[in-house]
Motif scaffolding. Structure first.
Motif, PDB file in Angstrom:
ATOM      1  N   LEU A  90      12.370 -14.357   6.964  1.00 46.51           N
ATOM      2  CA  LEU A  90      11.112 -14.334   7.699  1.00 46.51           C
ATOM      3  C   LEU A  90      10.925 -12.988   8.391  1.00 46.51           C
ATOM      4  O   LEU A  90       9.823 -12.464   8.509  1.00 46.51           O
ATOM      5  CB  LEU A  90      11.135 -15.454   8.730  1.00 46.51           C
ATOM      6  N   ARG A  91      12.042 -12.424   8.838  1.00 42.58           N
ATOM      7  CA  ARG A  91      11.987 -11.146   9.528  1.00 42.58           C
ATOM      8  C   ARG A  91      11.441 -10.068   8.591  1.00 42.58           C
ATOM      9  O   ARG A  91      10.579  -9.289   8.955  1.00 42.58           O
ATOM     10  CB  ARG A  91      13.398 -10.787  10.009  1.00 42.58           C
ATOM     11  N   GLU A  92      11.958 -10.082   7.344  1.00 40.86           N
ATOM     12  CA  GLU A  92      11.482  -9.108   6.363  1.00 40.86           C
ATOM     13  C   GLU A  92       9.990  -9.260   6.135  1.00 40.86           C
ATOM     14  O   GLU A  92       9.249  -8.281   6.079  1.00 40.86           O
ATOM     15  CB  GLU A  92      12.192  -9.348   5.027  1.00 40.86           C
ATOM     16  N   GLN A  93       9.579 -10.524   6.004  1.00 43.93           N
ATOM     17  CA  GLN A  93       8.179 -10.822   5.736  1.00 43.93           C
ATOM     18  C   GLN A  93       7.295 -10.342   6.895  1.00 43.93           C
ATOM     19  O   GLN A  93       6.278  -9.690   6.687  1.00 43.93           O
ATOM     20  CB  GLN A  93       8.076 -12.335   5.571  1.00 43.93           C
ATOM     21  N   MET A  94       7.713 -10.677   8.130  1.00 42.33           N
ATOM     22  CA  MET A  94       6.907 -10.312   9.294  1.00 42.33           C
ATOM     23  C   MET A  94       6.895  -8.800   9.492  1.00 42.33           C
ATOM     24  O   MET A  94       5.914  -8.232   9.956  1.00 42.33           O
ATOM     25  CB  MET A  94       7.444 -10.983  10.561  1.00 42.33           C
ATOM     26  N   ARG A  95       8.008  -8.156   9.124  1.00 44.22           N
ATOM     27  CA  ARG A  95       8.092  -6.709   9.243  1.00 44.22           C
ATOM     28  C   ARG A  95       6.995  -6.069   8.397  1.00 44.22           C
ATOM     29  O   ARG A  95       6.267  -5.191   8.857  1.00 44.22           O
ATOM     30  CB  ARG A  95       9.472  -6.266   8.735  1.00 44.22           C
ATOM     31  N   ALA A  96       6.878  -6.582   7.162  1.00 45.38           N
ATOM     32  CA  ALA A  96       5.836  -6.054   6.278  1.00 45.38           C
ATOM     33  C   ALA A  96       4.461  -6.339   6.858  1.00 45.38           C
ATOM     34  O   ALA A  96       3.552  -5.500   6.780  1.00 45.38           O
ATOM     35  CB  ALA A  96       5.981  -6.674   4.894  1.00 45.38           C
ATOM     36  N   GLU A  97       4.298  -7.535   7.478  1.00 42.59           N
ATOM     37  CA  GLU A  97       2.987  -7.869   8.034  1.00 42.59           C
ATOM     38  C   GLU A  97       2.623  -6.973   9.200  1.00 42.59           C
ATOM     39  O   GLU A  97       1.477  -6.584   9.369  1.00 42.59           O
ATOM     40  CB  GLU A  97       2.960  -9.340   8.463  1.00 42.59           C
ATOM     41  N   ILE A  98       3.618  -6.656  10.020  1.00 39.44           N
ATOM     42  CA  ILE A  98       3.352  -5.767  11.154  1.00 39.44           C
ATOM     43  C   ILE A  98       2.931  -4.394  10.637  1.00 39.44           C
ATOM     44  O   ILE A  98       1.986  -3.784  11.128  1.00 39.44           O
ATOM     45  CB  ILE A  98       4.596  -5.657  12.069  1.00 39.44           C
ATOM     46  N   LYS A  99       3.593  -3.954   9.598  1.00 36.44           N
ATOM     47  CA  LYS A  99       3.259  -2.644   9.037  1.00 36.44           C
ATOM     48  C   LYS A  99       1.832  -2.657   8.486  1.00 36.44           C
ATOM     49  O   LYS A  99       1.054  -1.722   8.700  1.00 36.44           O
ATOM     50  CB  LYS A  99       4.262  -2.286   7.941  1.00 36.44           C
ATOM     51  N   LYS A 100       1.505  -3.754   7.783  1.00 36.16           N
ATOM     52  CA  LYS A 100       0.154  -3.887   7.216  1.00 36.16           C
ATOM     53  C   LYS A 100      -0.883  -3.910   8.338  1.00 36.16           C
ATOM     54  O   LYS A 100      -1.925  -3.265   8.259  1.00 36.16           O
ATOM     55  CB  LYS A 100       0.074  -5.191   6.409  1.00 36.16           C
ATOM     56  N   LEU A 101      -0.560  -4.676   9.373  1.00 40.31           N
ATOM     57  CA  LEU A 101      -1.477  -4.824  10.512  1.00 40.31           C
ATOM     58  C   LEU A 101      -1.733  -3.462  11.157  1.00 40.31           C
ATOM     59  O   LEU A 101      -2.864  -3.121  11.505  1.00 40.31           O
ATOM     60  CB  LEU A 101      -0.846  -5.769  11.528  1.00 40.31           C
ATOM     61  N   HIS A 102      -0.668  -2.692  11.294  1.00 45.14           N
ATOM     62  CA  HIS A 102      -0.842  -1.367  11.889  1.00 45.14           C
ATOM     63  C   HIS A 102      -1.675  -0.473  10.983  1.00 45.14           C
ATOM     64  O   HIS A 102      -2.521   0.287  11.450  1.00 45.14           O
ATOM     65  CB  HIS A 102       0.520  -0.718  12.152  1.00 45.14           C
ATOM     66  N   ARG A 103      -1.488  -0.608   9.688  1.00 43.55           N
ATOM     67  CA  ARG A 103      -2.286   0.185   8.752  1.00 43.55           C
ATOM     68  C   ARG A 103      -3.762  -0.179   8.908  1.00 43.55           C
ATOM     69  O   ARG A 103      -4.638   0.680   8.931  1.00 43.55           O
ATOM     70  CB  ARG A 103      -1.804  -0.092   7.330  1.00 43.55           C
TER      71      ARG A 103
END
Lengths: 364, 277
Positions: A168-181
């Protein structure tokens, strides 16, 4: 969105000093990660930016305006907590809209902001639920939703993924990156996980014992760590260190190990002949090679297959030494192996632990 | 393994049952005596239920004794004490839980000190203090004394409830735009309802059943509370057990109603889901 300036900020708790003068400036829209082991002062710094801790000395500016004396509510920032800190007596929609409601925003604006954030974070079906009826990942999303609905000047993240399991951490990490983009908001992210730091950051601030050790892009910290702390902290498995003496013989620089082996270096350094140095090499850069003049013999203590590669735990002159290789032949490695250190991948640190200055550009 | 756990559960339930029977039997006896007619009270021997039931004691207590006055006085004293103590204890408990201030350690030590010796020691000095203030023989005086003696414990009780509410919730609220007081009122207080209910209940029952100070500070029926009133059923030559028990049963009613009212706030786990769970 805003710029954030931190100037010579210090923090004391009673007689204990936890931050010894931090300088840092964030540009508009930048994603900066504060990384370091527990107790290095990274969370304290974040809480000072949020206004949850007083600044003992120094100055914090958001968008050029000094905020030292401002209450958190007047700083226009949002924070995602490690524990999520969702209001348990409110449902998801109420949690997300709380900030707008107490700021007396128009009802249509609140509804629009909440549904917009819910869509971005895929929370629409959960809006009427209470936090206790949500899974860890969903709670994490709500906490992020609560931060983004207000469209604050900056986002602060305090180890937001530490309570999630690995996948889940990996998944959320990607989401945070996407959100920042997508949002492009200025963000400060605190973590002790160097993988999160490497993957998310525009710039990493490595901290140790209340002092900033190095500021730079993730690859800068990986390729040219400023000191032993950064070298050992960034990268997994961690960098290997060997004590040696600096030598120049026959016009080429080298590092003489205690057993007499001379390890060739790729350039000269601003060091005196015979100076005590620490030689560093990342496990993934060590070569398993046939025996030669500059190779070293090591005993194999443990073989750890990770699937992707193999970590060999070796003993080199009785000291632990790790090697990471993709070569599956290493799985059947005998009781001893020979290893070699390719000169371009060697890091040299002087007696004080600082990276030794190279005399040639672009190497070492 | 399974058989053992069934056996264990049975044993566990049996222990609970024994305890419940032991605790509730006096209440049952109270009820039994209150409905036993006077002529059967001593003539039937020990029976679990009288052969003939009668509500004559209740009728007498309500119509011909000063019991309604005692009852009203007790309601006023216990109700006022519960509300005042809970209000003050919430504020002081919150302060002890969240703030650091000079003298906090000594304040807590002093509050603890007041709980350390028997109240009997204080009856005379308190009487001496209240007498010139005109607070003896008055309900206000009782409320003042009960409030003073209940605040320390109630404060510690409330503090432990506040301690159980994660600090991050308030911090999140402050970052969301709330002031310290708004965070307290909108986030902390709703989550402390179980604590407030427990404190209200605890203080109410303590004040409701207090006898020592009520007996010492009050003379005459007009300001007597219910526990003192019960003693009026004891006369020089006899004790009217039937009427006394009937009054006792009636006195249980407000306490029961009170707990019925607050029990939904006493549920555990209201803070579940706030932080990592």
């Amino acid at each position: 969105m805003a710029s954030i300036d931190i100037r010579n900020v210090r923090k004391n708790f009673g007689i204990v000093s936890v931050l010894h003068g931090v300088d840092l400036s964030l540009e508009n829209g930048e994603f900066v990660v504060l990384v370091g082991p527990s107790g290095c002062g990274k969370s304290t710094l974040l809480r000072m930016i949020a206004g949850l801790e007083e600044v003992t000395e120094g100055e914090i500016r958001i968008d050029g305006i000094r905020v030292n004396e401002r209450a958190p509510k007047d700083r226009d920032i949002a924070m995602v907590f490690q524990s999520y800190a969702l209001y348990p007596h409110m449902n998801v929609a109420e949690n997300m809209s709380y900030g707008l409601r107490i700021r007396k925003a128009a009802r249509e604006k609140i509804t629009a902001a909440v549904s917009n954030a819910a869509r971005k974070l895929e929370l629409q079906p959960l809006l009427a639920r209470r936090p206790k009826a949500l899974s860890g990942g969903q709670r994490q999303r709500v906490a992020m939703g609560r931060a983004i609905v207000r469209q604050p000047k900056a986002f602060l993240f305090d180890e937001p993924l530490s309570n999630l399991d690995a996948r889940l951490r990996e998944q959320m990490r990607a989401e945070i990156k996407k959100l920042h983009r997508d949002l492009g908001a200025t963000s400060i992210y605190v973590t002790h996980d160097q993988i999160e730091a490497m993957t998310l950051a525009d710039r990493i601030v490595a901290m140790h014992e209340g002092v900033v050790q190095q500021v730079g892009s993730p690859l800068e910290l990986y390729d040219r760590p400023a000191n032993l702390f950064v070298a050992g902290f960034i990268g997994s498995p961690a960098m290997n260190f060997l004590s040696a003496r600096y030598e120049v013989s026959g016009g080429t620089a080298g590092a003489r190990l205690p057993d007499g082996t001379l390890i060739a270096l790729s350039s000269d350094y601003q060091l005196e002949e015979g100076a005590a140095v620490t030689l560093g090499i990342r496990p993934e850069h060590v070569e398993m090679s046939p025996a030669s003049e500059s190779s070293l013999r090591a005993t194999v203590d443990l073989i750890e297959p990770t699937g992707f590669g193999i970590i060999l735990h070796l003993g080199l002159h009785g000291l632990p030494f790790n090697v990471f290789t993709l070569d599956r032949a290493a799985l059947t490695a005998g009781p001893t192996v020979t290893v070699a250190f390719p000169p371009p991948h060697l890091h040299l640190f002087d007696e004080t632990g600082k990276r030794a200055a190279s005399l040639q550009k672009g190497t070492g | 393994m399974n058989r053992y756990s069934t056996f264990g559960t049975a044993l566990h339930r049996l222990a609970i049952l024994c305890y419940v029977v032991f605790a509730l039997f006096p209440l049952f006896w109270l009820l039994k005596v209150s409905v036993t007619p006077n002529d059967l009270l001593y003539s039937e021997g020990v029976r679990m239920w009288p052969s003939r039931m009668s509500f004559e004691h209740f009728r007498f207590v309500l119509a011909h004794s000063a019991f309604p006055v005692f009852f009203r006085n007790s309601m006023i004293v216990a109700g006022a004490t519960a509300v005042i103590v809970t209000l003050l204890a919430s504020l002081s408990g919150y302060a002890l839980s969240r703030f650091t201030f000079r003298g906090k350690y000594w304040l807590v030590a002093l509050m603890l000190l007041t709980q350390m010796f028997p109240l009997v020691m204080l009856v005379a000095p308190i009487f001496k203090m209240l007498s010139p203030l005109g607070l003896t023989n008055s309900l206000t005086g009782l409320v003042v004394v009960y409030t003073a003696f209940n605040i320390p414990f109630a404060t510690f009780l409330m503090q432990s409830f506040f301690d159980g509410i994660p600090k991050e919730l308030e911090e999140a609220a402050k970052i969301d735009g709330a002031t310290q007081f708004m965070a307290f009122r909108q986030i902390v207080l709703p989550l402390t309802l179980p604590g407030i209910a427990a404190t209200l209940g605890f203080v109410f029952t303590a004040a409701w059943s207090e006898l020592l100070f009520a007996l010492m500070l009050i003379s005459g029926n007009s300001a007597a509370t219910f526990p003192v009133g019960l003693l009026t059923f004891v006369s020089k030559f006899s004790v009217d057990f039937g009427q006394m028990m009937a009054a006792g049963v009636l006195a249980l009613i407000p306490a029961c109603l009170f707990f019925l009212f607050i029990q939904r706030y006493l549920v555990q786990g209201l803070t579940a889901g706030a932080v990592k769970g």
